[in-house]
Scaffold this motif. Sequence first.
Motif: not given
Length: 451
Positions: A26-30, A49-52, A57-58, A106-107
Motif C-alpha cells: 500500500e505504501e509503495a503504491n503511494r 528509489v522509484p525502481s526499488f 508494489a509488484s 520500504l528499504q
Amino acid sequence: MESLASGSTLKFSEVRRDLTTQEAVEEANRCLYCYDAPCTKACPTGIPVPSFIKKIASGNLKGSARVILEANPMGATCSRVCPTEELCEGACVLNELSLPIMIGDLQRHATNWAMQADQPLFQKGSPNGMRVAVIGSGPAGLSAARELARFGYGVTVYEAKEKAGGLDTYGIVPFRLPQEIPLWEAEQVRKLGVDLITNTTIGEDIAAEEILSGYDAVVLAAGMAGVPFLGIPGEDYNGVYDAIELIEDIKESRITDHFSGKRAVVIGAGNTAIDAATCLKRLGAADVKIIYRRTEMEMTAYKSEYAFAKQDGIEFRWLAQPKEIIGDVYGNVSKLICDRVELGDMDESGKRRITVVENAQFEIEADVIVRAIGQKRRRELIDAFGLAHERGVVKVDPNTYQTSNEKVYAAGDVIFGTGKTDAMVVSAAEQGKQTAYAIHRQLLHPLLKEV
C-alpha cells in the motif's frame, strides 16, 4: 563483567517494526515514481528509489533488494540509521501535498526479505590476478571490498576487532541497529571470496610495510578510535565512561543492569551522545541528562535522534561546560561541576566563540558520567603508512580518494574533516564504492583515469 540480566534483551528490541506485506504494498503504491526522482538525487549512494519501490508494489522483493544493495552495499543498515527525513524522504515531492513516502521503511522491508531468504544477489568477478588490502571492515571498507571482489580482485580485509562491521557492529545502539544486520552485510562480502581477517591490528600483528609490499593497492578505512578525555579534574573516578566503549559493552552483552536507579549525565550532543543516553535509560537509569556547551542550534545529532531522546525523557542542558568531576570517599562519581557559558562571535573555524559566565557555576548530582565529545584520530596508523594528514584527517584527492602515497587510498571517517557532524554510514559506503572504482581505473584501466 556479567552478561545482561534475563529479560534485558526486550529493552533493546528495535524501536521500529517491519512493515507487513500489505502495508509495504500500500505504501509503495503511494509513490509517484517521479522521472527526475529527487529522492534518488538526495541519496549519497544514488539508490534508484522509484525502481526499488515499484518492485515492492509488484511483489518482486528480490529485485527490490538487489536494486538497493547494488547501489548501497550497506542498504540494510542504512534503512535503519540514515537520517531519511533529511535525505530521500526530505526530498520527496509528496512533502508538499501530504506525507512523504516511507522510503526508509520500504528499504528496510526489502532488505529484511533478502536477509531472511539469504539468496545470492551478486557474484564475484573472474580473477584478474591483482590483490588489494582493505584496512578496516566498517561501511567504507566493506563497500570497497565488495566492489573490488566483483571486479575480480583478490581482496583481504584486516579488522582489529573480533567481528567485522566496524562502528555499525559495535557503536550503534541495538534498538536502532541489531548486531546481526551489519554482520549479515559482512557475510555477503565474505561470500564473494573476500578474506575477512579479524583480531588483527596493523603495527602489532602485521606491519604496514608488509601490507604495502604484498598488495597492488591498499584501502585505509579504519575509521576513528575512542572518545578523547575532557581534560578536567576527576575523570579517573569510577562511573566515568567512554560512550563508544559503553555502547560496545552493551551490544556485546558485557554489562549488567547496574545503572538501575542511577543519575546519569552524558556530555556532548551528537548521535553517539543520544545513543548513550537512551541506552542508559533502557538500562534503568532514573534520570539522564545531556549537557552541551552550545545550543540546540549547534548540536550535531540528527533531528530525529533529538526527538527520540526527548520522547525517552532525556533532559537537555544547553550552554553548560564541564569544569570538574567530584567523587566520594570510595572513589565513585558523585557530582559534576559546570560553568555556564555564552556564545559570541564566529572564530576562524566558523564556530561561535565560547565565553565562561563569571560566578555562574552550578553542579549536577550524578552517579554516572559519559564522555561523548567526538572520537580520536588514528594518527599512529596513518603515520605507519606515511600518509599526509591534517590533525589526523588523511588528505586525499577528492576525485580518486588517493592519498599522498599513490598506492594507498582512503575512505570513511579517516578522511572526514573536523568541525562538522559525524560522517553518515551512507556517505562512507559511497566513498568505499568510489574508492574501488578509482583503484580499478588505476590498475586495470589506466586510459580511463580521467573519466
